[in-house]
Write an enzyme that holds these catalytic residues in place. Structure first.
Site, PDB file in Angstrom:
ATOM      1  N   CYS A   1       0.836  -1.212   0.000  1.00 36.20           N
ATOM      2  CA  CYS A   1       0.000   0.000   0.000  1.00 36.20           C
ATOM      3  C   CYS A   1       0.864   1.253   0.000  1.00 36.20           C
ATOM      4  O   CYS A   1       0.476   2.272  -0.544  1.00 36.20           O
ATOM      5  CB  CYS A   1      -0.864   0.051   1.249  1.00 36.20           C
ATOM      6  SG  CYS A   1      -1.976  -1.318   1.392  1.00 36.20           S
TER       7      CYS A   1
ATOM      8  N   HIS B   1      18.738   0.543   3.189  1.00 36.71           N
ATOM      9  CA  HIS B   1      17.326   0.814   2.897  1.00 36.71           C
ATOM     10  C   HIS B   1      16.510  -0.477   2.997  1.00 36.71           C
ATOM     11  O   HIS B   1      15.448  -0.495   3.628  1.00 36.71           O
ATOM     12  CB  HIS B   1      17.207   1.418   1.485  1.00 36.71           C
ATOM     13  CG  HIS B   1      15.798   1.684   1.074  1.00 36.71           C
ATOM     14  ND1 HIS B   1      15.098   2.791   1.498  1.00 36.71           N
ATOM     15  CD2 HIS B   1      14.948   0.973   0.289  1.00 36.71           C
ATOM     16  CE1 HIS B   1      13.876   2.760   0.993  1.00 36.71           C
ATOM     17  NE2 HIS B   1      13.761   1.666   0.250  1.00 36.71           N
TER      18      HIS B   1
ATOM     19  N   ALA C   1     -10.844  -9.644   1.210  1.00 43.28           N
ATOM     20  CA  ALA C   1     -10.564 -10.601   2.282  1.00 43.28           C
ATOM     21  C   ALA C   1      -9.093 -10.999   2.301  1.00 43.28           C
ATOM     22  O   ALA C   1      -8.751 -12.137   2.600  1.00 43.28           O
ATOM     23  CB  ALA C   1     -11.455 -11.831   2.109  1.00 43.28           C
TER      24      ALA C   1
END
Lengths: 282, 440
Positions: B48, B101, B192
């Site tokens: 996301c 990183h 889901a």
């Protein structure tokens, strides 16, 4: 004098309660999570509520002693309405805040009560109810209205806080104040319940006032204005409740309607006080 | 190693959703990267909050060529008109910076919600996908594996994950700010997946009821069963929205599945009851216009950032400790890689010494020592083994120490020169083409 001492003590407690709630709302929330905010704020809210409860008790004592000194029933004396409304608002709040989870609304109730108490000192002090308009209906009329306005004060406080919370959420400013004010739905529910409780009292107040006005055959400008705003208040609250039930008008719209209705009821009270009470002269 | 990507720190969700990729697209992108000339190994990570490509270049490729190849693949994927259009959004890390990183990302130090546990699983998923498609097999594999152990160490040795402000917990906080408690609220999960499951664990504890709607009914039913909820397919979305108070959307849909028009219809049937959306999907599932509707509130992943930063400040001491562990692990990784650099030389030296001793022994056994029995011969073989160890011990130690200090070049060259070690010994790992300290 005892009434003065009680008045001063009450005012001091209201000031302290206001300060306590203000501290709660203004404390920085940076670097703390929700749980810490709640933990730290709980102390201020508890203190503020305690001070408010104490102030309410002394306020009631002040009204009682003062009415005895003046030999006037509080619901009939012209100088009492503001003070009685403030005292009832505080007592209703202290009793019902937990049920509605609106403890932080004390931040509005405390300064409102303080302002009303101080204002009552300067309003209608020299006026006495006219014996010409005494009627068995009068105490009921005034009592219904005062109880009603006290409940509307709480509804208005909840509505105002709802609008603040709603604005913060729409702007996505979810820190500090948002975390400290009561939950949005709790405010909406409280506002609705206070309106529901106050509306029958207002209805009875309007009906008894209309009957009483016909009995004493009053018809001056201020009486007409008062009756007009009284009915406007009733219609506004009726519309808010009806539209909520029928059309799902809740939240922001209901809050604005409640604030408008309360403003209208304050106009009625102002006319009442300004003309020197029932049968008085403006 | 090179990392090219963008995250919540430098790109808003409107940009990130252009780069996000579902499972199928991830495979296509890995293929595209693999086929790009200078890319030796690659992993594609899409969550996301970030989209990143981890690349180990081919031995003969320059970092510039690799960067250009990766950017071109990302340009085509995002639909950007030119590579220049991406420059403002994409960041790039090389060498040690890239390794650091990766360690920080896996340890959730670079997450929007610092300390949240999901990122490690997401990096593992991306890694496993790359392993299945054969796009990692060498230095990048070792580096990513090391990142997993760094993340685990930080989780064990610090309290970074304790009391974490996760996206789910932020959603719970917000829901409480709106509804007070959730014990009278219905929570609807649209999608889901893993994120929905995590949200359900937080929100479902207090909610009156849980409902799950998903494209695949089977997956919805599995999740619903786990939390004692009710499952449905996305066809029933409008009806489900009428029942819900809190809606968590996390589907992989590439367009808005909750539109303003749909919510306006739903709000009529709800008679104005408050509706709260937590849109944790990228690309977003809920049209931002929905937030403008009365009594409806929409928070997407970016909206939660400030809340998350607040939680991060509260755990700043743990972040400092975690960063120190990253530094320590990076130094250890570099030392390990450098010692791996000298390992072929050490093995070659050892083989050379042992070979020389064995040759001398064979000559002697064929001549003066011909009379020795099997037991004596075996003892001599043992002796050669021991002698090899003793002879090689000091140079091995010196070489490894020098490698750890990043100063082995002269010693390696000397040993190679003095002992004529032209080829690494059999079984040794290939000598890395570049030193880890200057990883590309």
């Amino acid at each position: 004098m005892l009434p003065d001492a009680l008045f001063s003590l009450t005012a001091l407690l209201y000031v302290a309660a206001t300060a306590s709630f203000a501290r709660y709302l203004a404390a920085p929330a940076d670097g703390m999570d929700g749980a810490k905010v709640a933990e730290e704020g709980r102390r201020d809210v508890r203190l503020g509520t305690g001070l408010l409860a104490g102030a309410g008790v002394f306020h009631a004592a002040h009204i009682l002693v003062f009415s005895l000194v003046l030999a006037v029933c509080p619901v009939e004396g012209i100088h009492f309405p503001l003070s009685v409304v403030a005292m009832l608002t505080v007592l209703f709040f202290v009793v019902l805040r937990g049920r509605f989870r609106i403890d932080a609304a004390g931040a509005v109730v405390a300064p409102f009560a303080l302002s009303a108490l101080l204002a009552s000192r300067f309003v209608g002090m020299n006026a006495a109810p006219s014996t010409q308009v005494r009627s068995a209906l009068l105490p009921f009329h005034v009592a219904f209205n005062l109880f009603g306005i006290a409940l509307f004060s709480l509804a208005c406080a909840a509505a105002g806080l709802y609008l603040v919370q709603e604005r913060l959420l729409k702007r996505k400013q979810i820190f500090g104040l948002f975390k400290r004010l009561p939950p949005l739905d709790a405010l909406d529910r409280a506002e609705h319940r206070f309106l529901l409780a106050g509306f029958p009292l207002l209805t009875l107040g309007i009906l008894s006032g209309t009957a009483w006005a016909q009995k004493v055959e009053q018809g001056g400008l201020s009486d007409l204005l008062r009756a007009g705003f009284g009915w406007a208040t009733w219609l506004t609250f009726a519309a808010v409740l009806l539209l909520r039930a029928a059309a799902g008008w809740r939240g922001r719209r209901a809050a604005w309607g409640t604030i408008a209705g309360f403003a209208s009821s304050l106009v009625v009270l102002a006319i009442y006080l300004g003309r020197g009470g029932p049968g008085g002269h403006s | 190693m090179i990392v090219v990507g963008l995250s919540h720190k430098n790109a808003p969700v409107e940009v990130r959703e252009r780069f996000a990729a579902g499972k199928d697209q991830e495979v296509e992108l890995l293929d595209a990267l693999k086929n790009a000339g200078p890319v030796g190994e690659c992993v594609f990570l899409s969550t996301c909050n970030r989209v990143e490509v981890l690349v180990a270049p081919k031995p003969d490729a320059s970092p510039k060529e690799v960067s250009a190849a990766v950017r071109e693949v990302l340009r085509r994927h995002s639909g950007a008109a030119s590579a220049a259009e991406l420059d403002g959004w994409l960041y790039e890390r090389r060498g040690d910076d890239a390794v650091r990183h990766l360690f920080r990302v896996a340890a959730s130090l670079d997450s929007m919600v610092v300390g949240e546990p999901q990122i490690l699983g997401q990096v593992k998923d991306a890694f496993e996908t790359a392993v299945r498609h054969g796009t990692v097999r060498g230095p990048l594999e070792r580096c990513v594996s090391r990142a997993f152990s760094v993340a685990k160490r930080i989780r064990t040795e610090t309290a970074l994950g304790v009391g974490t402000v996760s996206i789910s917990s932020v959603a719970v906080d917000l829901a409480r700010g709106i509804f007070g408690s959730l014990d009278a609220s219905t929570v609807l999960l649209v999608g889901a997946g893993e994120m929905a499951e995590a949200a359900c664990r937080s929100l479902g504890k207090d909610a009156k009821s849980i409902r799950v709607t998903n494209r695949s009914f089977e997956r919805a039913a599995t999740l619903a069963r786990e939390f004692g909820g009710v499952a449905s397919t996305l066809d029933a979305l409008e009806a489900e929205l009428s029942l819900a108070d809190v809606v968590v959307t996390s589907t992989g849909a590439t367009n808005y599945i909750v539109t303003a028009e749909l919510v306006r219809r739903v709000m009529k049937t709800r008679r104005g009851r408050t509706l709260f959306f937590v849109d944790i999907s990228v690309p977003r599932n809920v049209d931002p216009e929905v937030h403008g509707i009365d009594n409806v509130y929409v928070f997407d992943v970016d909206d939660l950032e400030a809340q998350v930063k607040e939680g991060m400040r509260a755990r700043s001491q743990e972040v400092i400790r975690a960063e120190a562990i990253v530094d320590e692990e990076l130094a250890a990784f570099r030392a390990w890689q450098r010692s791996a650099d000298v390992k072929p030389v050490v093995l070659a030296l050892r083989a050379k010494v042992k070979g020389a001793l064995a040759a001398e022994l064979d000559r002697s056994l064929a001549g003066k020592l011909k009379h020795l029995g099997d037991a004596e011969k075996a003892a001599l073989v043992q002796l050669i083994e021991g002698a090899t160890n003793r002879i090689c011990h000091a140079p091995t130690t010196r070489l490894k120490d020098a490698a750890s200090a990043g100063d082995a070049d002269v010693l390696v060259a000397s040993v190679v020169e003095l002992f004529e070690l032209s080829e690494p010994a059999t079984g040794a790992e290939p000598v890395p083409t570049e030193r880890p300290a200057r990883l590309h």
